[in-house]
Design a protein around this motif. Structure first.
Motif, PDB file in Angstrom:
ATOM      1  N   LEU A   1     -58.670  20.277  56.552  1.00 31.96           N
ATOM      2  CA  LEU A   1     -59.180  19.154  57.161  1.00 31.96           C
ATOM      3  C   LEU A   1     -57.912  18.486  58.286  1.00 31.96           C
ATOM      4  N   TYR A   2     -58.619  17.823  59.047  1.00 27.95           N
ATOM      5  CA  TYR A   2     -57.632  17.455  60.228  1.00 27.95           C
ATOM      6  C   TYR A   2     -57.919  15.850  60.509  1.00 27.95           C
ATOM      7  N   THR A   3     -57.076  15.424  61.326  1.00 28.68           N
ATOM      8  CA  THR A   3     -57.260  13.807  61.635  1.00 28.68           C
ATOM      9  C   THR A   3     -58.428  14.131  62.748  1.00 28.68           C
TER      10      THR A   3
ATOM     11  N   LEU B   1     -48.751  13.019  59.554  1.00 25.29           N
ATOM     12  CA  LEU B   1     -49.390  13.953  59.012  1.00 25.29           C
ATOM     13  C   LEU B   1     -50.757  13.998  59.335  1.00 25.29           C
ATOM     14  N   ALA B   2     -51.308  15.240  59.973  1.00 30.90           N
ATOM     15  CA  ALA B   2     -52.612  15.195  60.793  1.00 30.90           C
ATOM     16  C   ALA B   2     -53.444  16.072  60.161  1.00 30.90           C
ATOM     17  N   GLY B   3     -53.239  16.522  58.815  1.00 33.89           N
ATOM     18  CA  GLY B   3     -54.293  17.535  58.277  1.00 33.89           C
ATOM     19  C   GLY B   3     -53.711  17.920  56.782  1.00 33.89           C
ATOM     20  N   ILE B   4     -54.592  18.706  56.179  1.00 29.03           N
ATOM     21  CA  ILE B   4     -54.093  19.212  55.031  1.00 29.03           C
ATOM     22  C   ILE B   4     -54.954  20.726  54.651  1.00 29.03           C
ATOM     23  N   HIS B   5     -54.548  21.431  54.192  1.00 28.35           N
ATOM     24  CA  HIS B   5     -55.090  23.020  54.079  1.00 28.35           C
ATOM     25  C   HIS B   5     -54.806  23.183  52.488  1.00 28.35           C
ATOM     26  N   ILE B   6     -55.751  23.450  51.862  1.00 31.71           N
ATOM     27  CA  ILE B   6     -55.746  24.025  50.464  1.00 31.71           C
ATOM     28  C   ILE B   6     -56.227  25.229  50.269  1.00 31.71           C
ATOM     29  N   SER B   7     -55.961  26.125  49.641  1.00 31.02           N
ATOM     30  CA  SER B   7     -56.161  27.443  49.478  1.00 31.02           C
ATOM     31  C   SER B   7     -55.818  27.746  47.951  1.00 31.02           C
ATOM     32  N   GLY B   8     -56.646  27.642  46.967  1.00 40.03           N
ATOM     33  CA  GLY B   8     -56.271  27.574  45.452  1.00 40.03           C
ATOM     34  C   GLY B   8     -55.523  26.558  45.164  1.00 40.03           C
TER      35      GLY B   8
ATOM     36  N   LEU C   1     -51.503   5.287  54.526  1.00 41.34           N
ATOM     37  CA  LEU C   1     -52.829   5.748  55.034  1.00 41.34           C
ATOM     38  C   LEU C   1     -53.885   4.505  55.658  1.00 41.34           C
ATOM     39  N   PRO C   2     -53.933   4.486  57.043  1.00 40.95           N
ATOM     40  CA  PRO C   2     -54.659   3.536  57.417  1.00 40.95           C
ATOM     41  C   PRO C   2     -56.022   3.601  56.997  1.00 40.95           C
ATOM     42  N   GLN C   3     -56.710   2.458  56.819  1.00 43.23           N
ATOM     43  CA  GLN C   3     -58.082   2.463  56.192  1.00 43.23           C
ATOM     44  C   GLN C   3     -58.825   1.893  57.358  1.00 43.23           C
ATOM     45  N   LEU C   4     -59.193   2.893  58.255  1.00 48.00           N
ATOM     46  CA  LEU C   4     -60.018   2.785  59.444  1.00 48.00           C
ATOM     47  C   LEU C   4     -61.093   3.912  59.713  1.00 48.00           C
ATOM     48  N   LYS C   5     -62.468   3.463  59.514  1.00 50.99           N
ATOM     49  CA  LYS C   5     -63.522   4.504  59.769  1.00 50.99           C
ATOM     50  C   LYS C   5     -63.958   4.784  61.225  1.00 50.99           C
TER      51      LYS C   5
ATOM     52  N   LYS D   1     -56.830  14.924  50.521  1.00 52.47           N
ATOM     53  CA  LYS D   1     -57.850  15.648  50.875  1.00 52.47           C
ATOM     54  C   LYS D   1     -59.209  14.444  50.998  1.00 52.47           C
ATOM     55  N   LYS D   2     -59.177  13.666  49.945  1.00 54.20           N
ATOM     56  CA  LYS D   2     -60.229  12.574  50.010  1.00 54.20           C
ATOM     57  C   LYS D   2     -59.943  11.733  51.036  1.00 54.20           C
ATOM     58  N   TYR D   3     -58.810  11.525  51.574  1.00 51.78           N
ATOM     59  CA  TYR D   3     -58.432  10.388  52.609  1.00 51.78           C
ATOM     60  C   TYR D   3     -59.086  11.071  53.980  1.00 51.78           C
ATOM     61  N   PHE D   4     -58.811  12.201  54.118  1.00 52.94           N
ATOM     62  CA  PHE D   4     -58.982  13.022  55.397  1.00 52.94           C
ATOM     63  C   PHE D   4     -60.592  13.191  55.463  1.00 52.94           C
ATOM     64  N   GLU D   5     -61.327  13.070  54.414  1.00 52.37           N
ATOM     65  CA  GLU D   5     -62.763  13.297  54.425  1.00 52.37           C
ATOM     66  C   GLU D   5     -63.178  12.109  54.837  1.00 52.37           C
ATOM     67  N   GLU D   6     -62.792  11.031  54.017  1.00 56.78           N
ATOM     68  CA  GLU D   6     -63.211   9.704  54.423  1.00 56.78           C
ATOM     69  C   GLU D   6     -62.927   8.980  55.647  1.00 56.78           C
ATOM     70  N   PHE D   7     -61.872   9.227  55.908  1.00 57.91           N
ATOM     71  CA  PHE D   7     -61.184   8.517  57.051  1.00 57.91           C
ATOM     72  C   PHE D   7     -60.643   9.340  58.254  1.00 57.91           C
ATOM     73  N   GLY D   8     -60.253  10.374  58.069  1.00 56.35           N
ATOM     74  CA  GLY D   8     -59.771  11.260  59.093  1.00 56.35           C
ATOM     75  C   GLY D   8     -58.986  10.796  59.834  1.00 56.35           C
TER      76      GLY D   8
END
Length: 235
Positions: free
Chosen positions: A44-46, A178-185, A231-235, A155-162
């Protein structure tokens, strides 16, 4: 809002000595790690556009102390981009305007303006709230705590706010975006936007090659440092 505090539309018009790079996070593919059987891989990315601010990019020498200011400026550019493409970089505060804002809201004394004092996640929160009416959530990660435990929160932050995130610490005093997260297992990587670059970058690829834009495994952060993540809360 206190009288005399600069607002978004009152920020001075900016003129930068060279074109600043945009959306540097889009040039780096996910880490080359094998997805573990039975686990999903997700990156997930910004979302949206932002400008890469770094040491000295506006002709002002903040080398060695201004990293959090620069990350804050990148976050401001993301907010401006979400609201009005026509404002471009002009509604991003200078370091002096950031300092003036913190003085005007009563967080700092008047001697703070023109100083080389560092700022952290809390000050970033104050400035975003004051200038853009954007509130933030602060995550505090204690010394020796496992950063990986907070993967689902990020992960939830990037999903909801990006959004674009600011990260700062004490032993690890090098503030970063931080402009993204990668989760592998059970493997977690964060996409670091490092503002410590000095000079004029020829390209995003130069920043990647020199490690200023990088995927960093959670185990590579300093476990003896606490971290505050804004974590800025702007959608």
């Amino acid at each position: 809002m206190e009288e005399g505090a600069p607002q978004n539309n009152q920020l001075s018009r900016k003129c930068y000595p060279y074109p600043l790079l945009h959306n540097v996070h889009k040039y780096l593919p996910p880490p080359s790690v094998t997805c573990t059987l039975g686990y999903s891989c997700e990156t997930l990315y910004t979302e949206g556009d932002f400008v890469y601010f770094h040491y000295g990019c506006d002709g002002f020498n903040d080398n060695g102390w201004g990293c959090a200011y620069r990350t804050l400026q990148s976050i401001c550019s993301w907010i401006v981009g979400k609201r009005s493409a026509n404002e471009s970089n002009t509604a991003v505060p200078s370091i002096k305007e950031i300092q003036q804002t913190l003085v005007q809201i009563g967080d700092k004394s008047s001697e703070f303006v023109g100083s080389r004092d560092w700022i952290g996640a809390i000050e970033v929160f104050y400035v975003l709230d004051m200038l853009y009416d954007v509130v933030c959530k602060i995550i505090h990660i204690a010394h020796h705590d496992d950063l990986k435990k907070y993967a689902n929160v990020l992960k939830k932050y990037f999903e909801e706010f990006g959004g674009l995130v600011m990260m700062g610490g004490d032993m690890d005093a090098a503030s970063k975006g931080l402009a993204g997260i990668h989760i592998s297992g059970n493997q977690v990587y964060l996409l670091v936007i490092d503002p410590h670059f000095v000079g004029i970058p020829e390209s995003v690829q130069e920043l990647v090659d020199r490690g200023y834009i990088r995927w960093q495994h959670t185990s590579e952060f300093v476990d003896s440092s606490f971290y505050n993540i804004c974590l800025p809360q702007l959608k």
